[in-house]
Design a protein around this motif. Structure first.
Motif, short mmCIF file in Angstrom:
data_model
loop_
_atom_site.label_atom_id
_atom_site.label_comp_id
_atom_site.label_asym_id
_atom_site.label_seq_id
_atom_site.Cartn_x
_atom_site.Cartn_y
_atom_site.Cartn_z
N LYS A 68 0.83 -1.20 0.00
CA LYS A 68 0.00 0.00 0.00
C LYS A 68 0.87 1.25 0.00
O LYS A 68 0.57 2.23 -0.71
N ARG A 69 1.96 1.27 0.77
CA ARG A 69 2.85 2.43 0.77
C ARG A 69 3.50 2.63 -0.61
O ARG A 69 3.66 3.76 -1.07
N ALA A 70 3.88 1.53 -1.26
CA ALA A 70 4.44 1.65 -2.61
C ALA A 70 3.40 2.19 -3.58
O ALA A 70 3.72 3.01 -4.47
N ASP A 71 2.15 1.77 -3.42
CA ASP A 71 1.06 2.26 -4.27
C ASP A 71 0.83 3.76 -4.05
O ASP A 71 0.59 4.53 -5.00
N GLN A 72 0.93 4.19 -2.79
CA GLN A 72 0.79 5.62 -2.51
C GLN A 72 1.93 6.42 -3.14
O GLN A 72 1.73 7.54 -3.64
N GLY A 73 3.13 5.84 -3.13
CA GLY A 73 4.24 6.50 -3.79
C GLY A 73 4.03 6.61 -5.28
O GLY A 73 4.37 7.63 -5.91
N LEU A 74 3.46 5.58 -5.90
CA LEU A 74 3.15 5.62 -7.33
C LEU A 74 2.11 6.71 -7.63
O LEU A 74 2.24 7.47 -8.61
N TYR A 75 1.10 6.81 -6.79
CA TYR A 75 0.06 7.84 -6.98
C TYR A 75 0.69 9.23 -6.89
O TYR A 75 0.36 10.14 -7.67
N LEU A 76 1.63 9.39 -5.96
CA LEU A 76 2.31 10.68 -5.82
C LEU A 76 3.13 10.99 -7.07
O LEU A 76 3.14 12.13 -7.56
N ALA A 77 3.82 9.98 -7.64
CA ALA A 77 4.61 10.19 -8.86
C ALA A 77 3.71 10.60 -10.02
O ALA A 77 4.08 11.45 -10.83
N LYS A 78 2.52 10.01 -10.10
CA LYS A 78 1.57 10.39 -11.16
C LYS A 78 1.11 11.84 -10.97
O LYS A 78 1.02 12.62 -11.93
N ARG B 214 8.49 9.59 -13.36
CA ARG B 214 9.33 9.90 -12.21
C ARG B 214 9.13 8.86 -11.11
O ARG B 214 8.24 8.01 -11.20
N VAL B 215 9.96 8.95 -10.08
CA VAL B 215 9.92 8.03 -8.94
C VAL B 215 9.62 8.84 -7.69
O VAL B 215 10.15 9.95 -7.53
N ALA B 216 8.78 8.29 -6.83
CA ALA B 216 8.42 9.01 -5.61
C ALA B 216 8.18 8.03 -4.48
O ALA B 216 7.96 6.83 -4.70
N SER B 217 8.19 8.56 -3.23
CA SER B 217 7.90 7.75 -2.05
C SER B 217 7.26 8.63 -1.00
O SER B 217 7.80 9.68 -0.65
N VAL B 218 6.12 8.20 -0.50
CA VAL B 218 5.48 8.97 0.57
C VAL B 218 6.28 8.84 1.86
O VAL B 218 6.26 9.74 2.69
#
Length: 661
Positions: free
Chosen positions: A627-637, A643-647
């Motif tokens: 779920k945290r990785a999915d949130q990071g993907l949503y942030l990158a979008k 791009r790459v992101a991480s909450v």
């Protein structure tokens, strides 16, 4: 374990300082890894002081990476591929091998012990690469150390243990474990498991080692990880025996290997190929570790029907179908009879009578030749003197009955006098009938007819068994294919979400035990829906295949990637911090961006977005990690894609800003 060792007794043994223990670099590695903050650089510095261990470590790492991957050539790369717990246990195993190659226990074969241990290690690793019950590098260590209790008893009590081993070799009915328990108040299975637990191996490994050493199956549910690991270690032990036994007995042991392998879902072809691979790997490791290892012919050779065209076998001339003396069975399958008799006259008389009756005959003067011919000629019936030149009838029959081939032979004992005591002795040892000398031709014909009936029944049973084995092999292949279909994505060749979830759960458990970091990436192809809508699904499928190849190219050898949705991928990164996971994700992103995606006449520029997450105090299970990785993907979008992101990184930054304000 069903029979654990007395811990106070074990602590006394440890305090004595006589138990086998790591030395030198291995001891330094085990000490430094007791600290949670040990770094790769510090560990590499210690390892560099032992060039021999460096070579062994790199060899082990290269044995785990896939084909078409860059070979491991440095200590840092080897540590990354193997992981710190495996390096720790390997150092322990190699240290024991180096420092306990010999000892004062005269009946303990140290060379054979280490050859068998090395074979078991290589076989356990090969099996775990297919069963996925545990990491292959960890099962290698388990195989190497699983019988360390035997070495410990030979080291602690060299004189007493030598006497026990001599007693067992003198009488095959004596149970070594029972003797050990009576003599030392513990046996090698219990002591070995206690030592492995004391060295920090996980419970599932110590349980498997205990059950394998004690010859028990355990109570783990069938199909569970514990059950598969116990079965795998037992199969690895049999594979080691098949490599170490002499040529005459290899076929028998190999059939036991195939039967045991079938319980793990492996057919004959797979198991035979695996045995060949293990034998080759054993040879390489043996040269590296200075352990006795022999070059073996292909194992398929031992599964073929033995050649019966040997000098000591005489075949009868073809007998006309109408001949009254012809045996009852079909002419294409004549009865084979082995005559073991030192008296030339008796042997000649029996041979002539058998040849005249249409049987194939082999002859032996002594027990050694009789045993050899029994395995080569595979007789249906055996006429044997109850006392040969070099062995008694009791010993010869007992020896034959221990082999798969010997159990099916109809044995007729030839004696000078038929007494009650001799009859009892013959039947209790395994003989089927007794005839007095000189042999009465009519009684011999009657015994031959009885042997014919039993042989016919045995052949029918073997035929039925062969059909069952064939059906089981086909079923195992079908099950394996179905499992592959169930766990793999046919379009990209990647594992699917089900496989990824199971693998992530295993790695999470390993991370919990060892405290190693664990990270996860979620990757999504940017604007993939518009590609499908604009160019069609055929182009979309082609894009998915090419992007998948680029993603795999950008990942490391030990990362696990799976396709979990239409254009969505999950990546598990063992032994990886959040910062390292972000670097890995960025490398994948740039690899995909640079890749030339061609679909027919189209040349497309494809980009991906990725979210990264790592295990920490706030991530309590695998679902939370994904779920945290999915949130990071949503942030990158949200930030504009490609791009790459991480909450989690954002949380750390915000926390730092709050502290500074």
């Amino acid at each position: 374990m069903s029979s654990p060792i007395d811990l106070s007794r074990f602590e006394q043994l440890k305090a004595s300082g006589d138990l086998p223990s790591p030395k030198g670099v291995a001891l330094a590695i085990m000490r430094v890894m007791q600290h949670d903050d040990v770094s790769m650089a510090e560990l590499a510095r210690i390892i560099r002081t032992d060039p021999a261990f460096v070579g062994r470590l790199i060899k082990a790492a290269n044995g785990l990476i896939g084909y078409n991957r860059r070979p491991v050539a440095s200590i840092q790369d080897a540590l990354t591929v193997l992981g710190l717990p495996a390096v720790r246990t390997m150092a322990l195993g190699f240290s024991l091998l180096t420092n306990y190659r010999s000892g004062s226990c005269s009946e303990f074969d140290y060379g054979h012990f280490w050859s068998a241990s090395l074979l078991r290690a290589v076989a356990a690793q090969a099996l775990s690469q297919r069963t996925r019950a545990a990491a292959p590098d960890e099962t290698y260590c388990l195989g190497l150390l699983s019988r360390v209790g035997e070495l410990a008893l030979a080291t602690l009590y060299p004189r007493e243990y030598s006497q026990l081993l001599a007693a067992v070799r003198g009488d095959a009915s004596v149970n070594l474990l029972e003797l050990e328990s009576r003599e030392f108040a513990m046996n090698h299975a219990e002591l070995g498991a206690a030592m492995l637990a004391d060295w920090g191996l996980p419970r599932v490994f110590t349980e498997a080692a205990y059950h394998c050493a004690s010859g028990t199956a355990g109570s783990a549910p069938e199909g569970s990880r514990d059950h598969v690991l116990i079965q795998s270690l037992s199969v690895a032990t049999l594979m080691a025996q098949s490599c170490l036994v002499d040529d005459a007995g290899r076929s028998t042991v190999l059939h036991r290997v195939l039967a045991a392998g079938s319980r793990l879902g492996f057919d004959e072809e797979v198991m035979t190929a695996m045995c060949d691979d293990v034998a080759r790997e054993w040879l390489e490791w043996g040269a590296l570790l200075n352990v006795q290892a022999d070059r073996l012919p292909p194992f398929e050779h031992y599964l073929r029907e033995p050649d019966t065209g040997i000098d000591r076998i005489v075949s009868a001339d073809p007998v006309p179908t109408a001949a009254p003396q012809a045996p009852a069975q079909a002419q294409t399958q004549r009865l084979r009879v082995l005559v073991a008799e030192a008296d030339d006259d008796i042997r000649t008389t029996a041979r002539r009578a058998l040849l005249d009756a249409g049987y194939d005959v082999a002859e032996a003067r002594d027990g050694y030749t009789a045993t050899e011919l029994a395995l080569d000629f595979q007789p249906d019936m055996m006429l044997m003197a109850w006392q040969l030149q070099d062995v008694s009838g009791v010993e010869l029959v007992k020896t034959l009955r221990k082999t798969r081939i010997g159990r099916a032979i109809y044995v007729v004992a030839l004696t000078d006098s038929v007494s009650e005591d001799l009859l009892i002795e013959a039947y209790e040892s395994g003989a089927d009938a007794v005839l007095g000398k000189p042999v009465n031709p009519r009684l011999l014909q009657a015994r031959l007819k009885a042997a014919c009936r039993l042989t016919s029944l045995h052949q029918e049973i073997e035929h039925d068994r062969e059909e069952i084995r064939h059906f089981a092999a086909e079923l195992a292949v079908s099950n394996r294919r179905l499992q592959e279909v169930a766990l793999m994505d046919s379009l990209t060749g990647f594992p699917n979400r089900r496989f990824f979830t199971d693998r992530l759960t295993q790695e999470w458990s390993a991370s919990s035990r060892s405290g190693r970091p664990l990270a996860c990436l979620m990757i999504d192809i940017d604007q993939f829906k518009s590609i499908n809508d604009t160019y069609g699904h055929d182009v979309g499928d082609s894009v998915l295949r090419q992007v998948s190849a680029a993603i795999r190219q950008g990942l490391r050898s030990h990362d696990v990637v799976a396709r979990t949705g239409g254009d969505e991928f999950l990546v598990m990164c063992p032994d990886t911090t959040l910062e390292a996971a972000l670097r890995c994700a960025e490398r994948v992103r740039s690899t995909v961006e640079r890749a030339e995606v061609v679909a027919g006449m189209l040349h497309l520029r494809i980009t991906i977005s990725a979210g990264a997450a790592a295990r920490n105090a706030g991530v309590v299970d695998t679902d939370a990690l994904i779920k945290r990785a999915d949130q990071g993907l949503y942030l990158a979008k949200q930030l504009g894609r490609n791009r790459v992101a991480s909450v989690q990184l954002q949380e750390v930054t915000e926390s730092g800003n709050a502290d500074n304000s």
